[in-house]
Structure formats: C-alpha cells, structure tokens
Design an enzyme around this catalytic site. Structure first.
Site: not given
Ligand code: NAP
Length: 458
Positions: A232, A266
């Site tokens: 997602e 999101c």
């Molecule tokens: P993020 O940086 O991708 O982090 C999300 C999760 O992934 C965190 O637990 C993060 O850990 C982990 N993570 C980051 N890089 C990773 C990697 N290379 N391998 C494995 N795990 C990894 O995203 P965010 O900034 O927290 O959230 C915002 C994003 O989420 C936006 O793009 C938003 O649109 C999207 N989102 C999508 C939905 C949906 O249902 N489609 C819902 C909510 C949010 P760390 O915190 O330790 O870095």
C-alpha cells in the site's frame, strides 16, 4: 533513523528506545512460529472472542492511546481519538465476519472434474511480517492485524521508527485480549533490519504500507524469496469538480480531503482538477475555507491542523512548493515555513501547476493543494490519470452519464462520487500503478494472507 518519540509540536525528544538485538528478534520469530501451530487449530469463535476483548481494551484506553498518537506524530487529538475508535471497530468487524469470508466453497457440478465432491477452503499460512508507517499509527496496523489473526495467522510488526510507543502499546494488546502469547509481537528494528527478517524461512508473507521506494525494496526481496506481498504505497489522488457539481459541498469536503491528518494521508486529495466554468467560484470558496482552518497545538481540542510529523517531511514539502513557484506557479494562501517552534507548514493552495513541476509528478505529503483548470471532461481525465500513482479518486458531478464515464475511466483503486475517499472496514482498499498491489479490508483483505486450498474427492 533512531527509534524515538520526538514531539513534532516542540521538536523535543521525549524518549529513545534501544532496538531489539538479534537474540530478541529470534525469540519473537520463534514465538510467532510456535504460536501459529497452536493458533491454526483454534476456532473462529475463540479468536473472535479474543479479538472483541482486545477491541474493548482499546476502546477503554482511548484517551491514553489518542494522546500517545498526538505526541508521537502530531495528529490533532480529536482525530486521534477517532482513529482509535475506528481501529476497534475494524477489529470487531473482522471478529464478526472472518468465518463467513473464509467459508469453504463447494463446486456445484463436481462431476465436471470427475469428483464426488470438490471445492476450496481457506487455510492460514503462518507468520506475516507487517512494515507500517507512522501516519495512522493504530489504524494502519490493525487493518492488517485484525484479519491476519482472525484467519489464524500470527503477525510481526516493524513499525515506523518515530512511533515506538504506539508499536509497544500494540505489542501487548492482543495478548491482553486473550490471544496466545506470540500471536502478535512488535520488532523494534530499523528499516535496515527488515531484509534479514523477511528472508527468514519462517516468515511466509509480508505487507508494507509506506513510500514507493520502501515498497519496491520490500517487494523485490519478497519476490526473490517467492513470498506473497501486499503493498500500500503513495498516492496523488485527483479530486475532480465538474460544471454541475454542488460547489459549496465540494469545497467544504475538499478542505477536509486535503488537510485531514495535517495533509499526511495516502488517500488525501492532492490534485484539484476543476472545470473552467466553475473554476473561479470553486477556488474562491475553497481558499476561503482553507484560510479558516485553525492551525496550532495538536493537543488542543479546537485544532484542525497540527505540525507535520517530521522535520525532514516538512523540508521535502517546502522544496516541492519552492520548485513550483520558481517555475511559475502561484500561491493563493500559505506557502512559506512559519517562524515558530514545531514542524508546521501552513495549509496551502497553489495554482498554475505545469507538467515540469515536481508538485505535478510527486506526492505532496502535507497540506498543499495543487489546483488545475481544465476545459472539459477529457482534459480532466487526462490530468487525473497523468501520474504514476493510482490509489483513489473523487469526482463531483450531478450528471449521471459523466459520473459513469469517470467511474469507468479513472485509473485508480477506488472512485468516490460526490464525496471524499475514506477507508471503511466494509470496502476493499488498495491501489493500481505505482500505488501498490493487493487489497486490504473487507473480504479481499483477509483472503490475501490465506492459502486458497483446492480439495478434490474421488
Ligand atoms: P516510509 O519511509 O516508506 O516508511 C514506512 C515504513 O517502511 C516504516 O516502518 C519504515 O521504517 C519502513 N521502511 C522504509 N524504508 C524501508 C526499506 N527500504 N525496507 C524496509 N522497510 C522500510 O514511509 P513514511 O514516510 O513513513 O509514510 C509515508 C508514505 O506512506 C507516503 O508515501 C504515503 O502515501 C504512504 N502511505 C500509504 C498508505 C496506503 O494505504 N496506500 C497508507 C498510509 C501511508 P523506518 O521508519 O524505520 O524508516
């Protein structure tokens, strides 16, 4: 990134946490594995009783948990409370419906496959690893955990590093409700620790909600291990306003659709695509209502918009706006980082977006609304579908033909007509294109992490 609670309203580091060491991670994976072998033979009724008890505990803890969310990521307290109650509702929903969603199905004509009886059953698969974001620290996790556990799987959560207290609250919630210890646990690990866990043969599948780069990385590792994933990811959802729309209602809903959760959702509407006949009137109403929002302390009951969750997130958002204005876009309200403590960014409306601007191409994860003027429905659709994302969409019209045309032609995981996108336990949720693969919620969500087992009897 350190695993820590840093209050976005003050910038103050409230608490830091040591990551789990290898031995602790191993202990938690082993507990999830042995618990799965026991949990798979419990009944839906037993699991439903534990799930309802856990939902009740969450409801009882609503004020404490809401405050924790607000302090960790800046969500206004009223909305944080609503998130906690919605999460409990989602848990009750799966307690109620899991058995029906996973009921065996019999082939009406088994003779067609030379059988006396044939059909399908859903079986749990084992440990599911969930990598989750900070923006809805409870709801994002529970919409994975409730169906996974009700199906008889066990869950391991790697939560975002800036919401460790939410992660630790969830660590014990299901056990407190009655699930066997090990049915659900948090792993306090950095993002760099995910690959090692995902490659462990005891982990059978993974789900990630977060950014596109994180999704691509997890998806490629899971692919190399032949493990199922649900992703997602981000979105830049269109909110289309056509000539027959109710402009007062559309502009009111547009303000919430863009600014809910301080703009960090999101499924927030991010691009407002408005028919030229109603453009000026819509923009006037919309900008006035954006300016009426109360920005301030997220613990204050009257606050509509609090600070962004992280300093780096605010810097990225500000860069997108500077890039657009440098290339000729016009800011109608907001648009500059305020001189005050905390990671505030003002609710912003910006018009004159062109294809070379980053705001046109990238997700604005904060309260910045990009507004486009279009000549007709064809241009509206072209702009709406003209990004790499395809999460959700909204269209405002009172013309039934136009409504049907957009439902058919929008490249998105959902179309909301005369409303804004909201996730409901009852409706499937997920995207197309770079917004992700798979579905959460409803019947589709619980089936993602089951083995659809074909049964044939001679
Ligand atoms: P993020 O940086 O991708 O982090 C999300 C999760 O992934 C965190 O637990 C993060 O850990 C982990 N993570 C980051 N890089 C990773 C990697 N290379 N391998 C494995 N795990 C990894 O995203 P965010 O900034 O927290 O959230 C915002 C994003 O989420 C936006 O793009 C938003 O649109 C999207 N989102 C999508 C939905 C949906 O249902 N489609 C819902 C909510 C949010 P760390 O915190 O330790 O870095």
């Amino acid at each position: 990134m350190a695993i820590a609670t840093i209050n976005p309203f003050t910038g103050y580091t409230e608490q830091t946490f040591e990551p789990h060491d290898e031995a602790e991670v191993e202990r938690r994976i082993a507990a999830a594995e042995s618990t799965f072998l026991a949990l798979r033979s419990t009944t839906f009724a037993e699991r439903a009783e534990w799930m309802r008890a856990a939902a009740q505990l969450l409801e009882d803890d609503v004020d404490q948990v809401a405050r924790l969310i607000t302090v960790e990521m800046g969500r206004p307290i009223k909305a944080a409370r609503a998130e906690v109650l919605k999460s409990a509702k989602g848990m009750r929903y799966y307690a109620e419906h899991a058995e029906e969603f996973l009921a065996p199905e019999a082939l009406a004509d088994p003779a067609a496959v030379n059988a006396s009886a044939a059909g399908t059953r859903y079986a749990p698969i084992g440990i599911v690893l969930a990598v989750m974001p900070w923006n809805y620290p409870l709801w994002q996790v529970l919409r994975f955990a409730a169906p996974a556990l009700m199906a008889g799987n066990t869950g391991l959560l790697k939560h975002a590093s800036n919401v460790p207290q939410a992660a630790l609250y969830l660590d014990t919630l299901f056990e407190r409700g009655g699930f066997p210890a090990g049915a659900f646990h948090t792993l306090l690990i950095p993002a760099s620790g995910v690959e090692r866990v995902l490659r462990d043969p005891r982990i059978k599948a993974a789900t990630l909600t977060g950014s596109e780069p994180a999704g691509r990385s997890l998806g490629s590792i899971a692919g190399s291990e032949v493990k199922h994933v649900v992703l997602e990811l981000g979105g830049s959802d269109p909110f289309i306003v056509l000539a027959t729309a109710d402009l007062d209602a559309a502009s009111t809903v547009a303000v919430t659709a863009r600014n809910q959760n301080n703009g960090q959702s999101c499924i927030a509407a991010k691009r407002f695509i408005v028919h030229t006949d109603v453009y000026d009137e819509f923009l006037r109403l919309f900008t006035d209502k954006v300016e009426a929002l109360t920005v301030g302390d997220p613990l204050d009951e009257s606050t509509d918009v609090g600070p962004l969750a992280t300093e780096s997130g605010r810097a990225e958002l500000a860069e997108l706006v500077v890039d657009a204005t440098t290339k000729g876009a016009t800011v109608l309200t907001g648009g500059t980082v305020p001189e005050r403590p905390g990671w505030f960014y003002p609710p912003t409306v910006i018009e004159g977006i062109t294809p070379e601007m980053r705001l046109h191409l990238e997700e604005a994860f904060g309260p910045v609304a990009s507004v486009y003027r279009v000549a007709d429905r064809d241009e509206a659709l072209a702009v709406a579908n003209g990004t790499t994302f395809g999460l959700s969409s909204a269209v405002w019209t009172n013309d039934p033909d136009e409504e049907e045309w957009f439902i058919q032609n929008l490249d998105a995981g959902a179309v909301f007509v005369n409303g804004m996108t909201i996730s409901y336990p009852e409706l499937p949720f997920g995207g197309v294109k770079d917004s992700g693969v798979g579905r959460e919620l409803a019947a589709a969500g619980i089936r993602e992490f089951c083995n659809l087992k074909t049964v044939w009897k001679g």
